[in-house]
Scaffold this motif. Sequence first.
Motif, PDB file in Angstrom:
ATOM      1  N   THR A 101      32.557  30.680  50.676  1.00 22.95           N
ATOM      2  CA  THR A 101      33.108  30.735  49.319  1.00 22.95           C
ATOM      3  C   THR A 101      32.020  31.157  48.348  1.00 22.95           C
ATOM      4  N   PRO A 102      32.425  31.731  47.198  1.00 22.62           N
ATOM      5  CA  PRO A 102      33.785  32.079  46.800  1.00 22.62           C
ATOM      6  C   PRO A 102      34.228  33.408  47.418  1.00 22.62           C
ATOM      7  N   VAL A 103      35.538  33.607  47.488  1.00 26.20           N
ATOM      8  CA  VAL A 103      36.123  34.859  47.964  1.00 26.20           C
ATOM      9  C   VAL A 103      37.227  35.253  46.982  1.00 26.20           C
ATOM     10  N   LEU A 104      37.205  36.498  46.549  1.00 25.23           N
ATOM     11  CA  LEU A 104      38.195  36.989  45.598  1.00 25.23           C
ATOM     12  C   LEU A 104      39.078  38.068  46.222  1.00 25.23           C
ATOM     13  N   TYR A 105      40.364  37.989  45.952  1.00 26.24           N
ATOM     14  CA  TYR A 105      41.333  39.009  46.346  1.00 26.24           C
ATOM     15  C   TYR A 105      42.057  39.481  45.095  1.00 26.24           C
ATOM     16  N   LEU A 106      42.485  40.744  45.107  1.00 30.05           N
ATOM     17  CA  LEU A 106      43.329  41.269  44.037  1.00 30.05           C
ATOM     18  C   LEU A 106      44.629  41.755  44.646  1.00 30.05           C
ATOM     19  N   LEU A 107      45.754  41.236  44.138  1.00 30.09           N
ATOM     20  CA  LEU A 107      47.089  41.623  44.616  1.00 30.09           C
ATOM     21  C   LEU A 107      47.848  42.310  43.494  1.00 30.09           C
ATOM     22  N   ASP A 108      48.752  43.225  43.866  1.00 28.15           N
ATOM     23  CA  ASP A 108      49.598  43.854  42.850  1.00 28.15           C
ATOM     24  C   ASP A 108      50.835  43.002  42.614  1.00 28.15           C
ATOM     25  N   LYS A 109      51.771  43.507  41.825  1.00 21.61           N
ATOM     26  CA  LYS A 109      52.950  42.714  41.455  1.00 21.61           C
ATOM     27  C   LYS A 109      53.822  42.365  42.660  1.00 21.61           C
ATOM     28  N   ASP A 110      53.739  43.202  43.714  1.00 22.12           N
ATOM     29  CA  ASP A 110      54.516  42.942  44.925  1.00 22.12           C
ATOM     30  C   ASP A 110      53.728  42.142  45.960  1.00 22.12           C
ATOM     31  N   LYS A 111      52.568  41.675  45.563  1.00 23.80           N
ATOM     32  CA  LYS A 111      51.658  40.865  46.396  1.00 23.80           C
ATOM     33  C   LYS A 111      51.042  41.671  47.547  1.00 23.80           C
ATOM     34  N   ARG A 112      50.909  42.972  47.346  1.00 17.95           N
ATOM     35  CA  ARG A 112      50.159  43.793  48.303  1.00 17.95           C
ATOM     36  C   ARG A 112      48.680  43.719  47.959  1.00 17.95           C
ATOM     37  N   ILE A 113      47.845  43.740  48.989  1.00 18.11           N
ATOM     38  CA  ILE A 113      46.405  43.601  48.783  1.00 18.11           C
ATOM     39  C   ILE A 113      45.829  44.908  48.251  1.00 18.11           C
ATOM     40  N   ASP A 152      33.206  41.423  38.736  1.00 15.54           N
ATOM     41  CA  ASP A 152      32.988  42.683  38.024  1.00 15.54           C
ATOM     42  C   ASP A 152      33.664  43.839  38.758  1.00 15.54           C
ATOM     43  N   GLN A 153      33.542  43.848  40.070  1.00 16.17           N
ATOM     44  CA  GLN A 153      34.163  44.913  40.858  1.00 16.17           C
ATOM     45  C   GLN A 153      35.687  44.823  40.796  1.00 16.17           C
ATOM     46  N   ILE A 154      36.212  43.597  40.797  1.00 16.49           N
ATOM     47  CA  ILE A 154      37.654  43.414  40.638  1.00 16.49           C
ATOM     48  C   ILE A 154      38.106  44.014  39.309  1.00 16.49           C
ATOM     49  N   ASP A 155      37.331  43.777  38.260  1.00 15.91           N
ATOM     50  CA  ASP A 155      37.671  44.311  36.946  1.00 15.91           C
ATOM     51  C   ASP A 155      37.605  45.842  36.938  1.00 15.91           C
ATOM     52  N   GLU A 156      36.642  46.412  37.664  1.00 18.16           N
ATOM     53  CA  GLU A 156      36.557  47.871  37.767  1.00 18.16           C
ATOM     54  C   GLU A 156      37.803  48.445  38.442  1.00 18.16           C
ATOM     55  N   VAL A 157      38.262  47.763  39.493  1.00 18.55           N
ATOM     56  CA  VAL A 157      39.482  48.201  40.169  1.00 18.55           C
ATOM     57  C   VAL A 157      40.667  48.124  39.218  1.00 18.55           C
ATOM     58  N   LEU A 158      40.733  47.030  38.445  1.00 18.19           N
ATOM     59  CA  LEU A 158      41.813  46.884  37.466  1.00 18.19           C
ATOM     60  C   LEU A 158      41.748  47.977  36.410  1.00 18.19           C
ATOM     61  N   ASN A 159      40.537  48.336  35.986  1.00 21.83           N
ATOM     62  CA  ASN A 159      40.384  49.425  35.012  1.00 21.83           C
ATOM     63  C   ASN A 159      40.913  50.738  35.572  1.00 21.83           C
ATOM     64  N   MET A 160      40.613  51.005  36.851  1.00 20.80           N
ATOM     65  CA  MET A 160      41.114  52.227  37.478  1.00 20.80           C
ATOM     66  C   MET A 160      42.630  52.205  37.543  1.00 20.80           C
ATOM     67  N   LYS A 161      43.184  51.044  37.862  1.00 16.21           N
ATOM     68  CA  LYS A 161      44.643  50.927  37.930  1.00 16.21           C
ATOM     69  C   LYS A 161      45.263  51.138  36.544  1.00 16.21           C
ATOM     70  N   ALA A 173      42.535  44.877  46.657  1.00 20.21           N
ATOM     71  CA  ALA A 173      41.089  44.783  46.901  1.00 20.21           C
ATOM     72  C   ALA A 173      40.780  43.387  47.414  1.00 20.21           C
ATOM     73  N   LYS A 174      39.667  43.265  48.121  1.00 22.78           N
ATOM     74  CA  LYS A 174      39.297  41.949  48.648  1.00 22.78           C
ATOM     75  C   LYS A 174      37.793  41.839  48.796  1.00 22.78           C
ATOM     76  N   LYS A 175      37.324  40.603  48.680  1.00 19.14           N
ATOM     77  CA  LYS A 175      35.917  40.277  48.893  1.00 19.14           C
ATOM     78  C   LYS A 175      34.989  41.110  48.018  1.00 19.14           C
ATOM     79  N   LEU A 176      35.412  41.292  46.763  1.00 20.86           N
ATOM     80  CA  LEU A 176      34.575  41.963  45.775  1.00 20.86           C
ATOM     81  C   LEU A 176      34.082  40.935  44.764  1.00 20.86           C
ATOM     82  N   THR A 177      33.103  41.315  43.948  1.00 16.10           N
ATOM     83  CA  THR A 177      32.677  40.460  42.854  1.00 16.10           C
ATOM     84  C   THR A 177      33.722  40.541  41.737  1.00 16.10           C
TER      85      THR A 177
END
Length: 377
Positions: free
Chosen positions: A343-355, A363-372, A357-361
């Motif tokens: 731990t810790p472990v972070l996952y990012l799911l979309d509205k349909d609960k599809r994965i 900040d990296q999760i936020d970068e993925v969200l910015n791209m989305k 991104a996973k195991k990112l920091t």
Amino acid sequence: ANIPAGVQFSNSPENSNFQYYSRFATQNGRASAALVKDLSAAKNAGDSVAINNKLKSLNQQMSAFRDSIVKAEPSSMLATLFMSLKEPVIPLAPKLANGKTDTSFAYRYFKGHYWDGMSFTDERLIRTPIFEEKLDKYFKDLVMPNPDSLIKEADFILTRAKPNPEMFKYLLTYFVQRYINPQFMGQDAVFVHLFEKYINNNPQVDWFTEKYKKYMSDRAYSLMANLIGNPAQNLELVDSLGKARPLYGVKAPFVVICFWDPTCSHCKEVVPKVDSIFQKKWKKEGIAVYGVMVDGGKQAWVNYIKDNNLKDWIHVYQTTAQRDAEYAAGKANYRQLYDVFQTPVLYLLDKDKRIVAKKLTYDQIDEVLNMKRNSGK
């Protein structure tokens, strides 16, 4: 390595060839070193040009010497090494229909001819340091890092190597070790593919130890459940009051799952930062944070949430009764389903609960969200 001048070989053409080459290479190398020394002492441009021309001539002589050995002894080990060291010479790029130069030609030509002259059934290559370096360069610099491209290339090479058991063994092991814990997110799909196609229930793949086979099997089945793009496994967990808060009951454009432990020092550093970006940014966009207490005990968990004011998260954990019932039913635990063994472990799911991104920091999760956000997806 240099062979002493007085050594002579009988009935050993490979060693004789290497001795012949070694002597020529030594002479060439000494002449080149002398010219490099002269170049550093050159007094004018004319002298520098003349010396560089001589160096170029020596390099051409070395190349021609190697080519002569390849032509005369094409099946020799020395010829095999020379062909391994040789890189494609890229011709001038052709013009496109619009008259412009084809800017991708050099890459496509170099990649398409990278393995020219090399045989994936010549097991002698695996006893040299050259082959692995060549593989590393190919997969690092020439193959697109997405799983589909990597799988296609690995399959192509393994298919060509299959007639030689030793080469196949070496290459399959190479790919497993490269992708079982990959450097980049999503490439674990390559390992899952290798496991399913070449390893699982295949008695011919018998060179791994029992311990490593179990590790591969456990790792593969864990990763199968959380590959990028796949639906995330539901989490039937409860909040601190015992109320059911299943993951699939969360309605949000994106869900960040945070697996954490209130007694983990790294979690104590990361979780407040996750909360900070959530409070300042994510919450306004309707993004939910689903915080899963993995270890540490319920009281420590509740105290940490209160002391650090982690409001508006969906805080959940698995009760002992839930875990026991899951075990009795032979179901996989969420630790295995989400590959959570630290731990810790972070996952990012979309509205349909599809994965996504996973195991990112965070900040990296936020970068993925910015791209989305920018892509409108």
